[in-house]
Design an enzyme around this catalytic site. Structure first.
Site, PDB file in Angstrom:
ATOM      1  CE1 TYR A 173      -3.616  -2.363  -0.264  1.00 51.47           C
ATOM      2  CE2 TYR A 173      -3.345  -2.898   2.058  1.00 51.47           C
ATOM      3  CZ  TYR A 173      -3.963  -3.128   0.842  1.00 51.47           C
ATOM      4  OH  TYR A 173      -4.915  -4.117   0.728  1.00 51.47           O
ATOM      5  CB  ALA A 396     -27.695 -28.739   0.816  1.00 49.78           C
ATOM      6  CD  GLN A 423     -21.671 -32.215  -7.294  1.00 50.35           C
ATOM      7  OE1 GLN A 423     -20.933 -31.792  -8.176  1.00 50.35           O
ATOM      8  NE2 GLN A 423     -22.962 -31.934  -7.233  1.00 50.35           N
ATOM      9  CB  ALA A 460     -34.978 -41.645   0.559  1.00 52.70           C
TER      10      ALA A 460
END
Length: 662
Positions: A173, A396, A423, A460
C-alpha cells in the site's frame, strides 16, 4: 486448566493489557453504509469479542477520498465515525476485548473508477492488478495525506477506541510504496536513501502518537517480506524498517504480515498454502525486537499451531482473520479444551470472493455478517418436535439435518452413497484440496453429536418418506454430458449432444474424482463454467502423471478464481505441473482419440489427435424428481443443488435456513 497456557495468558501492549494472545486482524466486511460503520458491524465485532478474542483491529479505514477501491470504505478522516466508534467500543469492551482503528491508504493498488479521482502514488508506477497510471504526489498532497492520518487518530481517541494501528506499509500500500525502491523513484526528501524513504512513515507515526496520547495504543502493520518482487523489500529490509520504527519509542507493537498485489497469495494464502506460512519471516523480525510485542499471522488456524509459535518465541500475539470468520467462538472453544468442535477454516477464500459483490460471507458459517439473525444464541428450540427426513448427505443436507436436530427435531438423514459429503468429498480427493474435507467432516461430527440417524447406501423413495412430518430434499445435482457450451443454448433443449460426447472415453468430473474413469496418458478437460472444478480435476490428473490440457470457450481459464484471489497461485502451480491451456475454443466433436475444437471468434477448427480421454465440466442438472413426487404427499422443501446447481456456500446457507424454518 487450558491445554494452551501461553495462548490464554495476558499480554501488556503499551498502556493496555490484552486478556489473551488472540488478535483478530483487520479485514473488509462490506457492511459499510455511507462511509461509516453500521449496526451490522457492531453485531459482527461483538460476536468475536463474545467468542473470546483478546484484541480486534477493525477493517482498514480510508484517510483520504482517493483510497476507495469500492464504495464500502470507512472515511476515518470524517468526524461522523466518532458516534459509531462509541457504539462499537461499548459492545466489544463488554467482553473484555480491546478495539483498534486501522487508518490506511492503498496508493497505486486501486483505481479511480469509484471516486473518479486520480490514483495517488510516490511515483508513476501502475499496480499489477488495477493497472491504472498513478498521479505522483506533490508536497501539498503529502500534507493532505498526513492530515488524514492525524484526523483518523483524533477521531479514534474521541470515539473511545483503545488505539490505532497505522496501516499502509504492508501489502504494497501507499506507505510501503514510499519505502520500496521498486516503487519509489523520487529524487526529493522522500526518495533515494533509506532515511528519506522512511521519512513520511515516521512523521505519520509521530503525529498519530501526539493525537492519541500516552494512554492509548499505537501500533504499526508491516510486511515480513514483499515476496518475489524484483527490487522489492526483503525480510532483512523489513527487519531494518521495524527496528527504525520501534527505536523511536512511539509504537507499542508491530503486526507482521507479507506480500503485495504482485503476488496476493503471500497476503491471504488459500489452500494448499500451509498453515503458518509466514512465520519464519515473522520470527526473524521478533528476534530483532525482543522488547516489543510482535503479532504473527499466516493461516494460524489451530490452537496447537498458535500455542507452539508462542512457546518458541516466534511472536507474542497470534493474529487471525479467516479462522475467526469461520468460527467466532474459536478462542472460547480452545480455552475450554474443545478444539475438536471448532469449525475449521479450509482456506477456500469464499470470504474474499464474497466481498466483491456483497457483504462478507463464509463458505460454511452461515451467520457471518448476519450475527443478529443467525449468530450464537439465536437458534431457538422448535415449539414442538417433529419427525424430519433429510434426503441427501451433501453439505446442504448435512447442514439442514444439524440445524433441525439442534432445534429439537428427530432427524433421519438418507444418503444413497456409502459415504457422506457429496461433491465436496469428491473434490477433496485431490491432494491439493484435501483440506476442503473439513467442511463436511465438521458437519458429520456435529450431526453425530446431535444424534441424527444416518442411513447410508439408502436411496430414499416417496414411500420411505410418507411417515415423516416434514421432508427436506437435498438430492443435489448430476453433471451434464451433452458437451455443448452455453454459446449454443438451443442445443441444450433439443436432445442432441456434441458428436462423440457419449463415447466411452468421455467422462464427467464426478466420474473422474470418484475413480470411475479409465484414463490414458493424455486428457483434455473441457470447461464451460469458469469455476474451480476444472482446475481441480486438471491438477488432480496432473498429479497422477497424466498430460492435461484445459480447454475453455472463455478468454481465460477459471476466471472465477480472480475473486478468491488465488488465480495467480493456481496458474503457477498447475502450469508448473505441465497443465496446458487452450482458451477461446469450444468442443466440436470427439471421434475415438481425435478431439476437434473451434475458435469461438473465427470458427476455425483444429483437430487434436492421440487424446485418450475427455472430461466435461459444462454444468450440472438439478436432481429434483423426488421433490416433485412428494408434492401434496408430505410437507416438503428443496434446498441446494436440487433447486439449482450452484456453490457450496449456497447449499449450506439454504440448509441452515431450512433447519430453522421447520
Amino acid at each position: 486448566m487450558s491445554d494452551y497456557p501461553n495462548l490464554f495468558s495476558p499480554m501488556r501492549i503499551g498502556p493496555k493489557t490484552a486478556k489473551n494472545r488472540v488478535w483478530m486482524t483487520a479485514h473488509s466486511t462490506q457492511l459499510v453504509k455511507d462511509h461509516n460503520f453500521s449496526d451490522a458491524h457492531v453485531h459482527y465485532y461483538a460476536e468475536r469479542a463474545r467468542g473470546g478474542v483478546g484484541v480486534i483491529t477493525m477493517e482498514a479505514m480510508a484517510v483520504h477520498p482517493t483510497t476507495q477501491p469500492y464504495k464500502g470504505k470507512i472515511f476515518a478522516f470524517e468526524r461522523a465515525v466518532v458516534e459509531n466508534y462509541r457504539k462499537l467500543a461499548a459492545a466489544v469492551h463488554e467482553h473484555g476485548c480491546l478495539l483498534l482503528a486501522q487508518p490506511w491508504h492503498r496508493g497505486r493498488e486501486t483505481s479511480g473508477t469509484v471516486n473518479r479521482l486520480p490514483v495517488w502514488a510516490p511515483s508513476s508506477v501502475p499496480c499489477t492488478v488495477y493497472r491504472e497510471m498513478p498521479h505522483v504526489l506533490t508536497q501539498a498532497e503529502i500534507d493532505e495525506l498526513i492530515n488524514g492520518y492525524v484526523l483518523a487518530a483524533r477521531y479514534a481517541a474521541e470515539g473511545g477506541l483503545d488505539g490505532v494501528e497505522v496501516h499502509g506499509l504492508a501489502h504494497g500500500y501507499l506507505l510501503g510504496q514510499f519505502l520500496s525502491p521498486a516503487t519509489n523513484h523520487r529524487e526529493d526528501q522522500y526518495g533515494g536513501s533509506f532515511e528519506n524513504r522512511l521519512r513520511l512513515i515516521l512523521d505519520i507515526i509521530r503525529r498519530t502518537r501526539d493525537e492519541v496520547g500516552p494512554d492509548r495504543i499505537v501500533g504499526v502493520r508491516i510486511n515480513g517480506t514483499d515476496g518475489d518482487v524484483p527490487g522489492g523489500l526483503t525480510n532483512a529490509d523489513w527487519t531494518e524498517i521495524a527496528k527504525a520504527i520501534t527505536d523511536t519509542g512511539l509504537v507499542d507493537y508491530v503486526s507482521v504480515t507479507a506480500g503485495t498485489y504482485a503476488e496476493r497469495m503471500n497476503i491471504y494464502g488459500a489452500t494448499p498454502q500451509p498453515a503458518g506460512f509466514q512465520l519464519q519471516d515473522t520470527a526473524r523480525i521478533k528476534a530483532a525486537l525482543p522488547d516489543i510485542p510482535v503479532v504473527a499471522v499466516g493461516r494460524i488456524n489451530t490452537p496447537e499451531i498458535a500455542e507452539a509459535l508462542l512457546e518458541r518465541g516466534d511472536a507474542d500475539m497470534v493474529g487471525m482473520t479467516r479462522t475467526l470468520i469461520a468460527d467466532p467462538e474459536w478462542p472460547n472453544k480452545a480455552m475450554r479444551n474443545q478444539a475438536t468442535t471448532i469449525r475449521p477454516c479450509v482456506g477456500s477464500n469464499w470470504c474474499l470472493a464474497s466481498i466483491v459483490n456483497s457483504p462478507l460471507a463464509c463458505i460454511h458459517n452461515p451467520a457471518v455478517a448476519r450475527e443478529a439473525e443467525l449468530g450464537v444464541g439465536t437458534l431457538k428450540q422448535a415449539p414442538a418436535g417433529k419427525r424430519v427426513a433429510v434426503v441427501g448427505g451433501g453439505p446442504a443436507g448435512l447442514r439442514a439435518a444439524l440445524t433441525a436436530a439442534q432445534r429439537g427435531h428427530s432427524v433421519t438423514l438418507f444418503e444413497q452413497q456409502s459415504e457422506l459429503g457429496g461433491q465436496v468429498a469428491l473434490m477433496a480427493r485431490s491432494e491439493t484440496y484435501a483440506e476442503w474435507q473439513g467442511i463436511t467432516d465438521w458437519l458429520i461430527s456435529q450431526i453425530a453429536e446431535a444424534r441424527v440417524e444416518v442411513k447410508l447406501s439408502h436411496r430414499a423413495e416417496a414411500d420411505d418418506l410418507t411417515g415423516f412430518d416434514e421432508v427436506v430434499v437435498a438430492t443435489g445435482s448430476t453433471p451434464l454430458k451433452h458437451g455443448w457450451s452455453s454459446l449454443r443454448p438451443s442445443s441444450w433443449g433439443d436432445g442432441t449432444i456434441v458428436p462423440g460426447a457419449d463415447q466411452w472415453n468421455v467422462y464427467s468430473i464426478n466420474e473422474v474424482m470418484a475413480g470411475k474413469a479409465e484414463l490414458g496418458p493424455t486428457v483434455f478437460v473441457f470447461d464451460d463454467t469458469g469455476a474451480r472444478q476444472a482446475v481441480v480435476v486438471a491438477e488432480h490428473l496432473a498429479d497422477l502423471r497424466h498430460k492435461v490440457t484445459i480447454v475453455t470457450r472463455l478468454p481465460q481459464v477459471a476466471p472465477d478464481l480472480e475473486a478468491s484471489r488465488d488465480l495467480q497461485a493456481t496458474y503457477r502451480r498447475i502450469r508448473n505441473k505441465g497443465v496446458k491451456f487452450v482458451t477461446d475454443h469450444e468442443l466440436v466433436s470427439v471421434d475415438e482419440d481425435t478431439v476437434t475444437l473451434a475458435d469461438v471468434w473465427t470458427g476455425e477448427s483444429t483437430a487434436y489427435e492421440d487424446v485418450d480421454a475427455v472430461v466435461l465440466s459444462t454444468g450440472n442438472k438439478a436432481e429434483d424428481a423426488l421433490f416433485h413426487a412428494l408434492q401434496g404427499v408430505v410437507p416438503v422443501r428443496a434446498i441446494g443443488d436440487s433447486v439449482s446447481p450452484r456453490r457450496v456456500f449456497n447449499a449450506i446457507w439454504e440448509g441452515e435456513l431450512a433447519g430453522r424454518e421447520i
